[in-house]
Scaffold this active site. Structure first.
Site, PDB file in Angstrom:
ATOM      1  N   ASP A 109     -50.222  20.093  84.960  1.00  4.97           N
ATOM      2  CA  ASP A 109     -50.223  21.124  83.911  1.00  4.97           C
ATOM      3  C   ASP A 109     -51.561  21.107  83.169  1.00  4.97           C
ATOM      4  OD1 ASP A 109     -49.285  18.567  82.874  1.00  4.97           O
ATOM      5  OD2 ASP A 109     -48.931  19.594  80.966  1.00  4.97           O
ATOM      6  N   GLU A 174     -47.554  16.919  81.025  1.00  2.00           N
ATOM      7  CA  GLU A 174     -48.267  15.822  80.348  1.00  2.00           C
ATOM      8  C   GLU A 174     -48.760  16.260  78.990  1.00  2.00           C
ATOM      9  OE1 GLU A 174     -51.566  13.362  78.897  1.00  2.00           O
ATOM     10  OE2 GLU A 174     -51.677  15.453  79.470  1.00  2.00           O
TER      11      GLU A 174
HETATM   12 ZN    ZN Z   1     -55.070  15.119  81.118  1.00  2.00          ZN
END
Ligand code: ZN
Length: 427
Positions: A109, A174
């Site tokens: 992401d 993340e």
């Molecule tokens: Zn990163």
């Protein structure tokens, strides 16, 4: 032939294979950069990742994280609107047996593109100019995902078969707490060590800071602006509290004794990121809500930092006549990052440093960082030693014209392949 000569020959084969794979690496990174994958919209790019992993001969596992399984960890990840259409992708390269296992992790992401007018390059173009590949996610961290994937390919092309399993992960979410990496740990992906290829500029990062997300609610008393002295401005009370929090930050910095954080300008920053308050230009504001982030270093706990911040806000309130009677509130948001570290004198750091030295013929930098990342899930939940190491400069991440140096990308793949062969044992 001596073992030393055999090792040299193996190292050369790895470096040669990494260089030969440069065009394929660039093409694969370009493909991933051209598929937008802002946090929450990782589905399409993960299809491409799964295909690349299959092409590289990995056993591929694709699954959507389960919010119920993650719920006990809700404080440290964002469950948001769930994970439908947002799978994790893991590819396993089965070792020949008997060696140590290794996880090579990267998150797929990215943050948002932001103001397109501020970009000189197409944020979804993957243009290559002067040895750099441009686009959102190029360095944070589609480059890292590619370096990990190609490290395995490099070993195959060099005719090296790892003895232990190599588990390549492309995880989601993340940027808002790491639900993907945590879900991979909870699914049972645990190994003898983990490497996260975040953009560390090829430094070996052994310690990551933590961060605590908070909300500060400050009460005031409304009055017409023409008699403002009869009211109490929540904005002015916030200014007082903010100053106090910055003094707390300075004192905390002075108390931190972690050697890897020595010399940093700000080891545990406190940042106020949003402020909302008041209702009308000619009314004294009767409320204010600020959101912020407080840093902590390895060795400190989220619970301890919560207590310290609460105590500090209470102390500041006690010292103010209005706030003493009208208490400000500090609340905790989700998405905290606990700090984490691995010992510099650990087999993982030794082995990676040795591989680094042989590929680069120089000393690696061993560093700590003040930001939080997925390392904590591997260390604290998975019980694995974990480092961060990868190509790309974090200063180019989250910014317009994000880019990665392709020389560093190839170097990262070569170092990771060399390290993998050493760590997992190789025939
Ligand atoms: Zn990163």
């Amino acid at each position: 032939m001596s073992g030393r000569e055999g090792g040299d020959r193996r190292d050369m084969a790895i470096r040669g294979a990494a260089e030969a794979l440069r065009p394929a690496m660039v093409a694969a990174l370009k493909e991933l950069v051209q598929i937008p994958s802002q946090t929450g919209e990782e589905g399409l790019v993960q299809e491409a990742v799964a295909r690349l992993m299959r092409d590289h001969g990995l056993d591929v596992d694709v699954w959507e994280p389960d919010a119920a399984t993650l719920a006990p960890h809700a404080e440290s990840v964002t469950l948001g609107s769930g994970f439908a259409g947002r799978p994790n992708v893991v590819g396993v390269y089965r070792g020949s047996g008997g060696g140590r296992s290794l996880i090579l992790n990267g998150h797929i992401d990215t943050v948002e593109i932001g103001d397109r007018g501020a970009w000189r390059r197409d944020p979804l173009g993957g243009d290559v100019v002067d040895g750099r590949l441009y686009g959102r996610g190029a360095c944070d961290m589609k480059g890292g995902v590619i370096a990990n994937l190609f490290a395995v390919r490099v070993l195959r092309e060099a005719g090296i078969e790892p003895a232990g399993d190599v588990i390549v992960q492309s995880t989601i979410s993340e940027e808002d707490g790491g639900a993907g990496a945590l879900a991979a740990v909870l699914r049972g992906y645990v190994a003898d060590a983990a490497l996260i290829s975040e953009p560390t500029n090829l430094a070996i990062v052994v310690a990551q800071g933590g961060s605590l997300m908070f909300r500060l609610v400050v009460p005031g008393l409304s009055a017409h602006a023409c008699v403002r002295d009869e009211g109490v401005s929540a904005i002015e009370k916030f200014a007082y509290l903010h100053r106090g929090l910055l003094e707390f930050e300075a004192r905390h910095n002075g108390e931190i004794a972690h050697p890897l954080y020595d010399g940093m300008v700000n080891k545990a920053p406190i940042n106020i990121g949003t402020v909302r308050g008041g209702a009308w230009p000619s009314s004294v504001p009767e409320w204010l809500e600020a959101e912020g982030r407080a840093g902590l270093v390895p060795g400190e706990s989220l619970a301890g930092m919560k207590r310290a911040l609460s105590d500090e806000v209470a102390r500041l309130a006690d010292a103010d006549p209005w706030l003493r009677e009208h208490r400000p509130r500090i609340e905790w948001r989700d998405g905290h990052f606990a700090p984490a570290e691995v010992a510099v004198e650990s087999p993982l750091v030794h082995t990676l440093s040795a591989a680094w030295r042989r590929v680069r013929r120089a000393e690696p930098a061993i560093e700590a960082v003040t930001y939080g990342a997925d390392m904590r899930h591997f260390v604290l939940v998975g019980g694995m030693p974990c480092v961060m190491f990868g190509a790309g400069d974090v200063r180019l991440a989250h910014a317009p014209d994000e880019a990665i140096f392709l020389d560093d990308l190839v170097a990262a793949a070569a170092i990771t392949a060399t390290f993998t062969a050493d760590w997992c044992g190789a025939g």
